[in-house]
Design a protein around this motif. Sequence first.
Motif, PDB file in Angstrom:
ATOM      1  N   UNK B  85      22.505 -21.796  -2.514  1.00 12.49           N
ATOM      2  CA  UNK B  85      22.844 -20.509  -2.859  1.00 12.49           C
ATOM      3  C   UNK B  85      23.776 -19.965  -1.299  1.00 12.49           C
ATOM      4  N   UNK B  86      25.103 -19.253  -1.703  1.00  7.94           N
ATOM      5  CA  UNK B  86      26.381 -19.473  -0.708  1.00  7.94           C
ATOM      6  C   UNK B  86      26.421 -20.917   0.532  1.00  7.94           C
ATOM      7  N   UNK B  87      26.872 -21.736  -0.027  1.00  8.60           N
ATOM      8  CA  UNK B  87      26.787 -22.695   0.790  1.00  8.60           C
ATOM      9  C   UNK B  87      28.310 -22.757   1.826  1.00  8.60           C
ATOM     10  N   UNK B  88      28.453 -22.753   2.645  1.00  7.05           N
ATOM     11  CA  UNK B  88      29.575 -22.795   3.324  1.00  7.05           C
ATOM     12  C   UNK B  88      30.344 -23.585   4.282  1.00  7.05           C
ATOM     13  N   UNK B  89      30.894 -24.917   3.579  1.00  4.53           N
ATOM     14  CA  UNK B  89      31.322 -26.376   4.031  1.00  4.53           C
ATOM     15  C   UNK B  89      32.598 -25.951   5.573  1.00  4.53           C
ATOM     16  N   UNK B  90      32.273 -26.908   6.195  1.00  2.73           N
ATOM     17  CA  UNK B  90      32.709 -26.840   7.759  1.00  2.73           C
ATOM     18  C   UNK B  90      34.226 -26.689   6.765  1.00  2.73           C
ATOM     19  N   UNK B  91      34.944 -26.073   7.307  1.00  2.00           N
ATOM     20  CA  UNK B  91      36.236 -25.479   7.206  1.00  2.00           C
ATOM     21  C   UNK B  91      37.207 -27.221   7.663  1.00  2.00           C
ATOM     22  N   UNK B  92      36.493 -27.551   8.438  1.00  2.00           N
ATOM     23  CA  UNK B  92      37.786 -28.150   9.484  1.00  2.00           C
ATOM     24  C   UNK B  92      37.256 -29.766   9.302  1.00  2.00           C
ATOM     25  N   UNK B  93      36.949 -29.615   8.036  1.00  2.00           N
ATOM     26  CA  UNK B  93      37.159 -31.291   7.328  1.00  2.00           C
ATOM     27  C   UNK B  93      37.713 -30.998   6.209  1.00  2.00           C
ATOM     28  N   UNK B  94      38.640 -32.393   5.305  1.00  2.00           N
ATOM     29  CA  UNK B  94      38.896 -32.236   4.180  1.00  2.00           C
ATOM     30  C   UNK B  94      37.536 -32.704   3.532  1.00  2.00           C
ATOM     31  N   UNK B  95      38.506 -32.258   2.204  1.00  2.00           N
ATOM     32  CA  UNK B  95      37.092 -31.946   1.029  1.00  2.00           C
ATOM     33  C   UNK B  95      36.525 -34.139   1.464  1.00  2.00           C
ATOM     34  N   UNK B  96      37.946 -34.388   1.224  1.00  2.00           N
ATOM     35  CA  UNK B  96      36.979 -36.433   0.887  1.00  2.00           C
ATOM     36  C   UNK B  96      36.048 -36.768   2.664  1.00  2.00           C
ATOM     37  N   UNK B  97      36.939 -35.891   3.700  1.00  2.00           N
ATOM     38  CA  UNK B  97      35.580 -36.500   4.575  1.00  2.00           C
ATOM     39  C   UNK B  97      34.543 -36.154   4.447  1.00  2.00           C
ATOM     40  N   UNK B  98      34.226 -34.470   3.789  1.00  5.87           N
ATOM     41  CA  UNK B  98      32.266 -34.469   3.794  1.00  5.87           C
ATOM     42  C   UNK B  98      32.121 -34.746   2.635  1.00  5.87           C
ATOM     43  N   UNK B  99      32.532 -35.055   1.765  1.00  5.50           N
ATOM     44  CA  UNK B  99      31.746 -36.035   0.185  1.00  5.50           C
ATOM     45  C   UNK B  99      31.463 -37.636   1.082  1.00  5.50           C
ATOM     46  N   UNK B 100      32.478 -37.968   2.357  1.00  5.90           N
ATOM     47  CA  UNK B 100      32.690 -39.406   2.396  1.00  5.90           C
ATOM     48  C   UNK B 100      30.576 -39.566   3.438  1.00  5.90           C
ATOM     49  N   UNK B 101      30.544 -38.133   3.905  1.00  9.18           N
ATOM     50  CA  UNK B 101      29.383 -37.967   4.933  1.00  9.18           C
ATOM     51  C   UNK B 101      28.378 -37.696   4.022  1.00  9.18           C
ATOM     52  N   UNK B 102      28.707 -37.154   2.661  1.00  9.35           N
ATOM     53  CA  UNK B 102      27.353 -36.305   2.176  1.00  9.35           C
ATOM     54  C   UNK B 102      26.903 -38.111   1.573  1.00  9.35           C
ATOM     55  N   UNK B 103      27.788 -38.825   1.367  1.00 11.96           N
ATOM     56  CA  UNK B 103      27.925 -40.580   0.568  1.00 11.96           C
ATOM     57  C   UNK B 103      27.116 -41.594   0.936  1.00 11.96           C
ATOM     58  N   UNK B 104      27.413 -41.085   2.843  1.00 16.04           N
ATOM     59  CA  UNK B 104      26.907 -42.330   3.783  1.00 16.04           C
ATOM     60  C   UNK B 104      25.755 -41.969   4.219  1.00 16.04           C
ATOM     61  N   UNK B 105      25.767 -40.515   4.257  1.00 21.30           N
ATOM     62  CA  UNK B 105      23.367 -40.004   4.135  1.00 21.30           C
ATOM     63  C   UNK B 105      23.029 -40.555   2.757  1.00 21.30           C
ATOM     64  N   UNK B 106      23.761 -40.736   2.432  1.00 20.09           N
ATOM     65  CA  UNK B 106      22.711 -41.303   0.194  1.00 20.09           C
ATOM     66  C   UNK B 106      22.727 -42.807   0.495  1.00 20.09           C
ATOM     67  N   UNK B 107      23.639 -43.684   0.631  1.00 19.82           N
ATOM     68  CA  UNK B 107      23.754 -44.194   0.918  1.00 19.82           C
ATOM     69  C   UNK B 107      24.150 -44.766  -0.247  1.00 19.82           C
TER      70      UNK B 107
END
Lengths: 275, 310
Positions: B85-107
């Motif tokens: 609920x109410x998740x606020x993603x870090x504003x300093x990253x781009x959408x793609x960077x953020x998604x890549x971060x989560x992708x790496x964590x999930x392999x």
Amino acid sequence: MNPVLTIAAREIREGVRNKWVQGATLVLFAIALSLALLGSTPAGTVKASALAVIVVSLSSLSIFLLPLIALILSYDGIAGEAERGTLLLLLSYPVARWQIIFGKFLGHTAILAIATIIGYGGVGFVVGFTSEGTGDAWMPFLAMIGSSVLLGAVFAAIGTLVSAFARERAIAAGLALGLWLFFVIVFDMVLLGILAGDSNQRIGPGVVPYLLMLNPADIYRYFNLTGFENVRTFAGMAGLGGSIEIAPGLLIGALFAWIAVPLTLAATVFRRRVL
Amino acid sequence: MTAPVTLARVTKRFGALVALREIDFRVEPGEFMAFAGHNGAGKTTLFKLILGLTFPTEGTVEVFGKSTAGLGSATQRRSIGFLPENVVFSGNMTGLELLRFYARLKNVEASQCSKMLDRVDLSEAANRRVKTYSKGMRQRLGLAQMFLGEPSLLILDEPTTGLDPESRRQFRELIDERRRAGVTVLLSSHALSEFEEIVDRIAILRAGSLVACGTLDGLRASSALPVTLRIAVPSEDRETLRKAVAGLADMTEVNGSKVDLVCPPNRQPELVRRLKDSASSEGQEIRLPRLEDIYLHYQAGARQTEEAKR
């Protein structure tokens, strides 16, 4: 990629874009440079090498600024994510809680290391190659840069502990600021007050250096001002350093302990935290 | 096939506070289950239990047939997608960077990221910093991270709060698409009617207890909420109509041309038959109780029980 490194890499990317970090690093570099350029003026008259002068002035500067930058970076680490709702998300991924703590710490330390090495290293080059007779001061200078990175790491670990402990971001910020004031200013004043009041000398002179071990900022100062003969002379520490000596290796060991203990505590606090 | 989620007599206490009380339910593969309840009813705690972020004081929670105590295991976590609920993603990253971060964590392979951004219609904003995103775009980014690795269980906590109608519809369609692909979905929402057409089952929580759980039709039947027939009747014929339905339905005037006939659900066929005989009515529109009505009915019922206990 390992989750710890993945998290560290993200912290580096975000930290580099953090305006507060950018500003503080710029201030650090500007002051370091002006200290170097102005501070080398008297070098000719007291026969101390320019670089040795800089070790003394820069380490005094680092004691104030590096812990501050480290705390600005790290206090938000866990508390900020909790407040933004991303902590729950992160924990729903295949990541252990200790990996988040270590990843963040590693990322913050890396930023501090980069800033210190580039900033101080740059100043060192400017001074080292523009003045003469700096040969024997290179070792203390490099040791100063290395210990500065360690000092930053210590406060990044302390900030991470604060962040794992505090329920809100604002509380974490307040705690971090309070700790900075305590270690950088209050501790020495209190210690000095106690020593001045101890007219019967119940606290022996041999004990004082060990009392300083209770404060990482003092360990850093002690290491840089007494660790090398040529610097010690210039820092006015010759008498002190000669009578009561703690081996530089032990001082570095103490700094490492100041990283390990808060970090382990942070991991423990975070593991037990009810979400 | 193992049930994605099974809760058996789950109670969760935080000190003296009982967050959840003896919850029992089982979610079948491919099922879309919605959780409704007031703020603090225990929906988020329930999700945290399923995600293994906290553990039950009593009872067991199983995800894909295994206790959540083992949820630290990467394989289990990789098959779950979560949107808090109410998740606020870090504003300093781009959408793609953020998604890549989560992708790496999930392999998950980095190449999947642009595919996911495309699926949620964020391709054009991929290289913009998240702080420039609208609320709707940020929620869609949340969906994109949830879809990474094509998990077979999706958990969404109040995903549409604060979204404008257009974003809501877009959001619902994206979830529905996953549901049709056979993914199990658990979702909590205040805006109940939004998901009315696509949910399989609804669980209603009140103060930590599960007060009702069933299909929309099932809950409609057991709630026995009245059915409304809205018909167009000229005003001169209204008295005749009132007499014709007397004892069967209550008639209320809506406006100059229409009236509402309200009757218990089991008497609806009879009402319809009687209306056929009266030639004066046309433009019938049957209005069944909506999810929101059912929700309010159960909440009120539970409140009465609570008060009676005191």
